[in-house]
Design an enzyme around this catalytic site. Structure first.
Site, short mmCIF file in Angstrom:
data_model
loop_
_atom_site.label_atom_id
_atom_site.label_comp_id
_atom_site.label_asym_id
_atom_site.label_seq_id
_atom_site.Cartn_x
_atom_site.Cartn_y
_atom_site.Cartn_z
N ARG A 1 0.85 -1.19 0.00
CA ARG A 1 0.00 0.00 0.00
C ARG A 1 0.88 1.23 0.00
NH1 ARG A 1 -4.55 0.48 4.51
NH2 ARG A 1 -2.74 0.74 5.83
N ASP B 1 5.34 -5.85 9.51
CA ASP B 1 6.37 -5.43 10.46
C ASP B 1 6.40 -6.33 11.68
OD1 ASP B 1 7.24 -3.38 8.88
OD2 ASP B 1 6.10 -1.82 9.90
N ASP C 1 0.87 -3.26 12.20
CA ASP C 1 1.30 -3.64 10.84
C ASP C 1 1.71 -5.11 10.84
OD1 ASP C 1 2.84 -2.02 8.20
OD2 ASP C 1 3.17 -4.14 8.59
N THR D 1 -1.38 7.42 -0.45
CA THR D 1 -2.66 7.31 -1.16
C THR D 1 -3.48 6.10 -0.70
OG1 THR D 1 -1.72 5.89 -2.86
CG2 THR D 1 -1.58 8.27 -3.23
C1 PRP Z 1 -0.79 -4.74 4.33
C2 PRP Z 1 -1.58 -6.04 4.38
C3 PRP Z 1 -2.41 -5.97 3.13
C4 PRP Z 1 -2.69 -4.49 3.01
C5 PRP Z 1 -4.08 -4.24 3.49
O1 PRP Z 1 0.29 -4.86 3.49
O2 PRP Z 1 -0.77 -7.16 4.46
O3 PRP Z 1 -1.74 -6.45 1.97
O4 PRP Z 1 -1.75 -3.81 3.86
O5 PRP Z 1 -4.44 -2.93 3.28
P1 PRP Z 1 -5.58 -2.50 2.25
O6 PRP Z 1 -6.74 -3.42 2.49
O7 PRP Z 1 -5.87 -1.09 2.64
O8 PRP Z 1 -5.03 -2.62 0.87
P2 PRP Z 1 1.36 -3.68 3.31
O9 PRP Z 1 1.00 -2.78 2.20
O10 PRP Z 1 1.59 -3.03 4.65
O11 PRP Z 1 2.64 -4.46 2.83
P3 PRP Z 1 3.58 -5.48 3.63
O12 PRP Z 1 2.78 -6.74 3.83
O13 PRP Z 1 4.72 -5.65 2.70
O14 PRP Z 1 3.97 -4.86 4.94
N1 URA Z 2 -2.08 -3.34 6.97
C1 URA Z 2 -1.69 -3.78 8.19
O1 URA Z 2 -0.69 -4.52 8.30
N2 URA Z 2 -2.38 -3.38 9.26
C2 URA Z 2 -3.47 -2.58 9.18
O2 URA Z 2 -4.08 -2.28 10.22
C3 URA Z 2 -3.86 -2.13 7.90
C4 URA Z 2 -3.15 -2.53 6.82
#
Ligand code: PRP
Ligand code: URA
Length: 216
Positions: A108, A207, A204, A112
């Site tokens: 994400r 993380d 997160d 945005t």
């Molecule tokens: C997180 C999560 C989803 C997304 C959800 O990933 O694992 O893929 O956010 O958010 P959304 O429903 O608003 O799209 P992130 O973008 O943080 O990437 P990561 O798993 O690499 O940390």
């Molecule tokens: N992605 C995450 O990992 N946590 C949230 O709460 C939203 C998006």
């Protein structure tokens, strides 16, 4: 259990899931334990999501005699959304050892909140009967909706989304864009905050699994 507000949402109600979820949410849970919990809850949610998988009859010989049995007839594709979906793969492979795994990288954009695709390891055409998208978090629904679009364009016919925690905003977005895709989750939380984090959520998920940062 299906949910009145969202016809396509199935929220797992098993006591073991509830217990593990509280540990998963706790800010004191360190990455090693967090990864274990992601794996355990994924197994339980995945088990429920497979309850309507198709079977075919087989014959099996016990040490005493031959008898009837069944084997999984659906060819299953697991699509973990990188990074956070990676922690769900092993549990799902324990449930379905013959499943294929295709990695899809989406993150994400923090400003945005729109998904950005950066990795796609799908083969040229769809070779399975059922695709399970694995992502612990369904927040705005942007990533899930994009992943479903990628899979549909690729030729996938039956798709299910497997999450651990979902926000109502995300479930609504997926239902609107893809009413044919069931959403399985361990919890439906209250709402998103102004930064797009699920409340109460767990922070997160990427993380926390990989020890790479803090939400603030
Ligand atoms: C997180 C999560 C989803 C997304 C959800 O990933 O694992 O893929 O956010 O958010 P959304 O429903 O608003 O799209 P992130 O973008 O943080 O990437 P990561 O798993 O690499 O940390
Ligand atoms: N992605 C995450 O990992 N946590 C949230 O709460 C939203 C998006």
């Amino acid at each position: 259990m299906s949910h009145g507000q969202f016809p396509n949402l199935i929220v797992s109600r098993h006591p073991a899931i509830g217990h593990k979820l509280a540990l998963l949410r706790a800010e004191t849970t360190e990455p090693k334990k967090f990864r274990e919990l992601v794996r355990e809850i994924s197994w339980l949610v995945g088990y429920e999501a497979l309850s309507d998988a198709r079977l075919r009859d087989i014959r099996v010989r016990t040490p005493l005699e031959e008898t009837g049995g069944v084997e999984l007839a659906d060819r299953i594709g697991l699509v973990p959304i990188l990074r956070a979906g990676l922690g769900m793969v092993d549990a799902m492979l324990e449930l379905m050892p013959t499943a294929q795994v295709w990695h899809l990288g989406l993150f994400r954009d923090e400003r945005t909140l729109q998904p950005v695709e950066y990795y796609n390891k799908l083969p040229d055409s769809a070779t399975v009967d059922l695709c399970l998208i694995l992502d612990p978090m369904l927040a705005t629904g942007g990533s899930a909706t994009a992943a479903i679009e990628v899979l549909k364009n690729w030729g996938a016919r039956r798709i299910k989304l497997i999450n651990l925690i979902a926000a109502p905003e995300g479930v609504a977005a997926v239902e609107k864009a893809h009413p044919d895709v069931p959403v399985h989750t361990a919890a439906l939380d209250r709402q998103l905050n102004e930064k797009g984090y699920i409340m109460p959520g767990l922070g997160d998920a990427g993380d926390r699994q990989f020890g790479t940062g803090h939400t603030d």
